[in-house]
Design a protein around this motif. Sequence first.
Motif, PDB file in Angstrom:
ATOM      1  N   PHE A 387      53.780  45.085  44.172  1.00 12.42           N
ATOM      2  CA  PHE A 387      52.656  45.370  45.065  1.00 12.42           C
ATOM      3  C   PHE A 387      53.096  45.295  46.520  1.00 12.42           C
ATOM      4  O   PHE A 387      53.982  44.513  46.878  1.00 12.42           O
ATOM      5  N   THR A 388      52.457  46.110  47.366  1.00 13.14           N
ATOM      6  CA  THR A 388      52.647  45.974  48.802  1.00 13.14           C
ATOM      7  C   THR A 388      51.876  44.750  49.273  1.00 13.14           C
ATOM      8  O   THR A 388      51.025  44.213  48.559  1.00 13.14           O
ATOM      9  N   VAL A 389      52.160  44.321  50.512  1.00 13.08           N
ATOM     10  CA  VAL A 389      51.687  43.012  50.968  1.00 13.08           C
ATOM     11  C   VAL A 389      50.170  42.887  50.948  1.00 13.08           C
ATOM     12  O   VAL A 389      49.630  41.830  50.637  1.00 13.08           O
ATOM     13  N   GLU A 390      49.447  43.983  51.247  1.00 18.54           N
ATOM     14  CA  GLU A 390      47.989  43.860  51.329  1.00 18.54           C
ATOM     15  C   GLU A 390      47.330  43.749  49.961  1.00 18.54           C
ATOM     16  O   GLU A 390      46.186  43.309  49.832  1.00 18.54           O
ATOM     17  N   HIS A 391      48.053  44.152  48.903  1.00 21.25           N
ATOM     18  CA  HIS A 391      47.506  44.047  47.556  1.00 21.25           C
ATOM     19  C   HIS A 391      48.061  42.858  46.787  1.00 21.25           C
ATOM     20  O   HIS A 391      47.494  42.471  45.761  1.00 21.25           O
ATOM     21  N   LYS A 392      49.171  42.299  47.264  1.00 19.92           N
ATOM     22  CA  LYS A 392      49.899  41.310  46.477  1.00 19.92           C
ATOM     23  C   LYS A 392      49.068  40.058  46.199  1.00 19.92           C
ATOM     24  O   LYS A 392      49.061  39.537  45.078  1.00 19.92           O
ATOM     25  N   GLY A 393      48.335  39.567  47.204  1.00 17.40           N
ATOM     26  CA  GLY A 393      47.566  38.335  47.029  1.00 17.40           C
ATOM     27  C   GLY A 393      46.499  38.472  45.962  1.00 17.40           C
ATOM     28  O   GLY A 393      46.414  37.656  45.037  1.00 17.40           O
ATOM     29  N   ASN A 394      45.678  39.515  46.064  1.00 18.33           N
ATOM     30  CA  ASN A 394      44.609  39.717  45.085  1.00 18.33           C
ATOM     31  C   ASN A 394      45.167  39.976  43.687  1.00 18.33           C
ATOM     32  O   ASN A 394      44.658  39.438  42.694  1.00 18.33           O
ATOM     33  N   ALA A 395      46.206  40.805  43.617  1.00 22.31           N
ATOM     34  CA  ALA A 395      46.781  41.138  42.312  1.00 22.31           C
ATOM     35  C   ALA A 395      47.395  39.911  41.645  1.00 22.31           C
ATOM     36  O   ALA A 395      47.208  39.679  40.441  1.00 22.31           O
ATOM     37  N   SER A 396      48.129  39.106  42.419  1.00 18.18           N
ATOM     38  CA  SER A 396      48.744  37.899  41.873  1.00 18.18           C
ATOM     39  C   SER A 396      47.685  36.932  41.372  1.00 18.18           C
ATOM     40  O   SER A 396      47.828  36.329  40.307  1.00 18.18           O
ATOM     41  N   SER A 397      46.610  36.773  42.145  1.00 21.88           N
ATOM     42  CA  SER A 397      45.539  35.862  41.740  1.00 21.88           C
ATOM     43  C   SER A 397      44.916  36.296  40.418  1.00 21.88           C
ATOM     44  O   SER A 397      44.695  35.478  39.524  1.00 21.88           O
ATOM     45  N   LEU A 398      44.650  37.597  40.286  1.00 21.59           N
ATOM     46  CA  LEU A 398      44.034  38.098  39.052  1.00 21.59           C
ATOM     47  C   LEU A 398      44.985  37.970  37.856  1.00 21.59           C
ATOM     48  O   LEU A 398      44.565  37.603  36.755  1.00 21.59           O
ATOM     49  N   ALA A 399      46.280  38.254  38.088  1.00 20.59           N
ATOM     50  CA  ALA A 399      47.256  38.155  36.995  1.00 20.59           C
ATOM     51  C   ALA A 399      47.417  36.715  36.526  1.00 20.59           C
ATOM     52  O   ALA A 399      47.487  36.437  35.323  1.00 20.59           O
ATOM     53  N   VAL A 400      47.460  35.778  37.475  1.00 12.22           N
ATOM     54  CA  VAL A 400      47.603  34.367  37.117  1.00 12.22           C
ATOM     55  C   VAL A 400      46.327  33.854  36.449  1.00 12.22           C
ATOM     56  O   VAL A 400      46.380  33.045  35.512  1.00 12.22           O
ATOM     57  N   LEU A 401      45.170  34.324  36.913  1.00 13.95           N
ATOM     58  CA  LEU A 401      43.909  33.967  36.265  1.00 13.95           C
ATOM     59  C   LEU A 401      43.941  34.377  34.790  1.00 13.95           C
ATOM     60  O   LEU A 401      43.584  33.583  33.896  1.00 13.95           O
ATOM     61  N   LEU A 402      44.371  35.612  34.526  1.00 12.84           N
ATOM     62  CA  LEU A 402      44.475  36.078  33.146  1.00 12.84           C
ATOM     63  C   LEU A 402      45.455  35.231  32.349  1.00 12.84           C
ATOM     64  O   LEU A 402      45.185  34.845  31.201  1.00 12.84           O
ATOM     65  N   ASN A 403      46.597  34.915  32.947  1.00 11.14           N
ATOM     66  CA  ASN A 403      47.626  34.131  32.273  1.00 11.14           C
ATOM     67  C   ASN A 403      47.071  32.785  31.814  1.00 11.14           C
ATOM     68  O   ASN A 403      47.228  32.390  30.655  1.00 11.14           O
ATOM     69  N   TRP A 404      46.378  32.099  32.718  1.00 11.82           N
ATOM     70  CA  TRP A 404      45.887  30.759  32.373  1.00 11.82           C
ATOM     71  C   TRP A 404      44.703  30.807  31.422  1.00 11.82           C
ATOM     72  O   TRP A 404      44.527  29.907  30.596  1.00 11.82           O
ATOM     73  N   PHE A 405      43.898  31.877  31.496  1.00  9.55           N
ATOM     74  CA  PHE A 405      42.840  32.038  30.513  1.00  9.55           C
ATOM     75  C   PHE A 405      43.444  32.166  29.116  1.00  9.55           C
ATOM     76  O   PHE A 405      42.955  31.568  28.147  1.00  9.55           O
ATOM     77  N   LEU A 406      44.550  32.919  29.004  1.00  8.61           N
ATOM     78  CA  LEU A 406      45.191  33.111  27.712  1.00  8.61           C
ATOM     79  C   LEU A 406      45.898  31.839  27.243  1.00  8.61           C
ATOM     80  O   LEU A 406      45.963  31.570  26.035  1.00  8.61           O
TER      81      LEU A 406
END
Length: 469
Positions: A387-406
Amino acid sequence: MEATGMLSGEAARQEGSKLWQYISAVSVCFLSIGVGSGLAWTSPVLPHLKAADSWLPMDEEQASWVSSLLAIGSMMGALPAGVVANSIGRKRTILLLAIPFLLSWAIILFVSKVWMLYAARFIVGLAVGAACVLVPTYLSEIAEPSVKGTLGAMFQLFLTVGIVFTFVMGALVGYTTLAVACAIIEVVFVGSFIFIPESPVWLMSKGRRLDASAALKRLRGDAYDVNCEVGQLQKEAEENASRSSSVFDLVRLPAPRKALFICFAGMAFQQLSGVNAVIFYTVDIFKAAKSSLDSDVAAILVSVVQCVMAVVAAGIVDKAGRKPLLMFSSAVMCCSLVALGLFFKLQENGSDVSKLGWLPLVSLVLFMIAFSIGMGPIPWMLTGEMFTVEHKGNASSLAVLLNWFLVFLVTKTFPTMKVILNSSGAFWVFAVIMGIATVFTFFVVPETKGKTAQEVQAELLGNKSNRSV
């Protein structure tokens, strides 16, 4: 300073000194040791707390909540992490995570009621979730393309160091000393990271060109001419600033949408591989193999295998590439899970498995080796690289949220899966998922080895670099 040769008329790419890049990576990854310690703490401690002579008696239901509240906290900690880091900076946000880590260990030291332990585990979960977003992001933003893979793999490496540290200390010392030792890790982290430079990518995104140049000079060495890289960062920052960015861009725009889909799939495959179930089942696997090893020793051996192979992964990921390692990892894990399922199926049918005692042990070791060089570190790495810098924060948060839910889902449902499908069926379900992961990686996942953020975006768009993202 080195430079690569010219290709297709492109300017040669400089290679700066790697010393401060590695120093910075090691420093921030002390927080990863804290993550590993937080994850592993329940393994040596809960058996003592559940014992008849425990000074803090608890039943199985309470113990399960002590284990699972970290995952729930991690889901909630992941969500705001990217937004906060985009606002006040990567370094400042990462440093602030030491507060909930230390608060958690302080509560554990002085706990007198089970609900206090619940609170401590939830609080450390908040920090763990945020760290899983921010540490890979920071590592990807300070590294040159030639070492992005190595530095990215250090997150998983140091996490496994934290697990080994906690298992070994838990076997050697008591409750109080273990909590103090885990807290000291956070103190070391703060004491070193406070002197480490901020992410030059974030600095440039805030228009702080001089600060970004100074950070790059520190990270790349005095012999490195930062002007070219600063110019590239400024160009990317200006392009990003010209577009209003929101979380909806992750699904509205083609490159972020594909990157998010790949990152979500990577996190899902990582956890649906059954890795936590396999680790949870380690003692039973050793018993099934008629091993006389103590359960503490068995857990330490498995975690040491993880740690050693994480070192190997860090050394080879920039040579072998992300995609080949992911495919190799998921394919070997699939075979290992099939073999584990076969052993337990024979055992469930009443067959004589006395001569097959080696099979579950070999399968377990191969599974952990394969996980540690591919499916373990690379999904985190890709989240920081795609991801480029402006998308990286939101994308990382959502991916980690999914990871921990699983993590929470698999941990909570695995005992039920064993009842419904038997152990063999549960492992075969995970094997099928790993087979799907191998095919998915071959057809969908791009190779990011040695590529800049803009080159990765072009790859996501089918090499149509002139197309708007």
